[in-house]
Motif scaffolding. Structure first.
Motif, short mmCIF file in Angstrom:
data_model
loop_
_atom_site.label_atom_id
_atom_site.label_comp_id
_atom_site.label_asym_id
_atom_site.label_seq_id
_atom_site.Cartn_x
_atom_site.Cartn_y
_atom_site.Cartn_z
N ILE A 123 0.86 -1.18 0.00
CA ILE A 123 0.00 0.00 0.00
C ILE A 123 0.90 1.23 0.00
N ILE A 138 -2.05 0.67 -4.84
CA ILE A 138 -1.56 -0.64 -4.40
C ILE A 138 -0.77 -1.27 -5.55
N LEU A 217 -5.48 1.70 9.67
CA LEU A 217 -6.01 0.86 8.59
C LEU A 217 -5.87 -0.61 8.93
N LYS A 218 -4.76 -0.97 9.58
CA LYS A 218 -4.51 -2.37 9.88
C LYS A 218 -5.28 -2.86 11.10
N ILE A 223 -7.63 -5.74 6.03
CA ILE A 223 -6.58 -4.92 5.44
C ILE A 223 -5.21 -5.43 5.87
N ARG A 226 -4.16 -9.69 3.42
CA ARG A 226 -4.97 -9.64 2.21
C ARG A 226 -5.60 -11.00 1.93
N TYR A 234 -9.63 -5.71 -3.21
CA TYR A 234 -8.82 -5.31 -2.06
C TYR A 234 -8.75 -3.78 -1.99
N LYS A 235 -8.64 -3.15 -3.14
CA LYS A 235 -8.60 -1.69 -3.17
C LYS A 235 -9.92 -1.12 -2.65
N LEU A 238 -9.96 -1.21 1.03
CA LEU A 238 -9.16 -0.10 1.55
C LEU A 238 -9.95 1.21 1.51
N CYS A 242 -10.95 3.56 4.68
CA CYS A 242 -10.66 5.01 4.71
C CYS A 242 -11.94 5.80 4.94
#
Length: 250
Positions: A123, A138, A217-218, A223, A226, A234-235, A238, A242
């Motif tokens: 990322i 990514i 984020l983690k 996230i 994966r 996956y994006k 994310l 956010c």
């Protein structure tokens, strides 16, 4: 009874955004969003989505349709507050890819590469002066941070200062930053003979803001590891993380 995380205030923000983009709404829309967030928070398989929220197929189909249309990216740009671009911080972070993330269909982008940590995704994140996500890219884990810096700067647009570590010490990156009216705060590499008169130790010391953003984020296990096979999915996860961070900041 599954734990809910969407408050009435957050749901009002999300619902208005969904309405703005013409998303299909039903009486069960809030529970479906809770189910998608449950998947994001836990990293569990879609089939394990709690039945008291909604059928797992409903949650997956709704998420997959939004991801395919790129709507979750639009959501975050609509939901985020006023950006403080006096200082912009960029950095990259490795994400270990679970074995279930392999096997994307032929022709579908996966952005899973090989690095020292094995199968990984990276990322590349930009955050504002308050530490909130601006945008990201990514790539596979083998891609160096400096290779994506120009793209991140383009996504940010303009800012007063661009703060990054010495991995971004490249004449091309410095030039791109200055073309966007940014002052680069990047330490020179140890073998560099160029004088770095613009370097500000105080601003560089605030780089923990981008590290804090990665940590937030983690907190979402979907996230931190994966599990998604497709890059777009996956994006989208994310983008959803956010969006949730931005909603909770208001």
């Amino acid at each position: 009874m599954s734990r809910r995380v969407i408050t009435d205030e957050i749901w009002n923000q999300i619902q208005q955004t969904m309405q703005f983009y013409g998303c299909y709404r039903s009486r069960n829309s809030k529970n479906i969003m809770e189910a998608i967030l449950w998947k994001l928070r836990t990293g569990a398989p879609w089939r394990d989505v709690p039945e008291d929220l909604c059928p797992w197929q409903t949650a997956y189909n709704r998420f997959n349709r939004w991801a395919n249309k790129g709507l979750l990216g639009e959501f975050v740009f609509k939901l985020r507050g006023v950006l403080d671009k006096e200082w912009v911080f960029i950095d990259g972070s490795y994400i270990r890819a679970h074995q279930h993330a392999s096997g994307a269909r032929h022709g579908e982008e996966s952005t899973i590469g090989k690095s020292r940590g094995g199968a990984t995704t990276k990322i590349h994140l930009a955050v504002d002066a308050s530490g909130y996500p601006i945008d990201f890219e990514i790539t596979g884990g083998e891609v160096h941070d400096s290779q994506v810096a120009s793209q991140l700067i383009e996504l940010v647009g303009e800012a007063e200062y661009l703060i990054a570590d010495k991995g971004y010490d490249s004449e091309n990156i410095w030039e791109v930053a200055r073309n966007h009216h940014m002052i680069p705060i990047i330490p020179r590499k140890s073998n560099s003979k160029k004088v770095n008169v613009e370097f500000d130790h105080y601003l560089y010391g605030l780089r923990h803001l981008v590290e804090n953003a990665f940590a937030r984020l983690k907190h979402f296990r979907g996230i931190a590891t994966r599990f998604e096979k497709l890059a777009r999915n996956y994006k989208s996860m994310l983008f959803l993380a956010c969006s949730f961070i931005w909603c909770k900041s208001k």
